[in-house]
Scaffold this active site. Structure first.
Site, PDB file in Angstrom:
ATOM      1  N   ASP A  10       0.870  -1.170   0.000  1.00  0.00           N
ATOM      2  CA  ASP A  10       0.000   0.000   0.000  1.00  0.00           C
ATOM      3  C   ASP A  10       0.910   1.223   0.000  1.00  0.00           C
ATOM      4  OD1 ASP A  10      -2.443   1.502   0.263  1.00  0.00           O
ATOM      5  OD2 ASP A  10      -1.967   1.746   2.382  1.00  0.00           O
ATOM      6  N   ASP A  12      -0.083   5.000   0.940  1.00  0.00           N
ATOM      7  CA  ASP A  12      -0.304   5.926   2.054  1.00  0.00           C
ATOM      8  C   ASP A  12      -0.314   5.188   3.383  1.00  0.00           C
ATOM      9  OD1 ASP A  12      -0.813   8.421   0.514  1.00  0.00           O
ATOM     10  OD2 ASP A  12      -2.458   7.250  -0.284  1.00  0.00           O
TER      11      ASP A  12
END
Length: 127
Positions: A10, A12
């Site tokens: 991922d 963020d």
């Protein structure tokens, strides 16, 4: 021992700390619509489901103005994308550790913004 050939991350909150820039952009969007800013922690708690969901949560406008609010948010974020966004501690070392594998980023952030962040922070070649 299983040794995966592909690792996906991922963006963020995993590879980069971008929450303050997202909160700033959300508050600039609120200001555009004459709304007072929210505490960054309140906005940050709403991050995770993409720009569309965030703007719906923090900018209460009639449905017909939602496209405008989303456009303002994305313009603001583009302008403030790297004000405070940084790699999470240990990210660069971790990417070097796995450079012999295929690495990918999985995110709901727009591709052009994601690639700009990775490029500006010097890790784009890892993916």
């Amino acid at each position: 021992m299983i040794r995966p050939k592909l690792l996906m991350f991922d963006l963020d909150g995993t590879l980069v700390d971008s929450l303050q820039d997202i909160a700033t952009s959300a508050n600039l969007t609120r200001t555009h619509f004459g709304l007072p800013p929210l505490p960054p922690a309140q906005i940050i708690a709403l991050v995770g489901d993409g720009s569309d969901a965030l703007v719906r949560a923090v900018v209460p406008v009639p449905p017909e103005r939602h496209p405008e609010a989303l456009a303002v948010l994305l313009r603001s974020y583009d302008a403030h994308l790297l004000d405070t966004t940084r790699l999470m501690p240990g990210t660069a070392a971790m990417l070097r550790r796995y450079e012999d594998r295929t690495l990918a980023v999985v995110t709901n952030k727009l591709q052009r913004l994601s690639e700009r962040i990775l490029s500006e922070l010097g890790v784009r070649p890892s993916f």
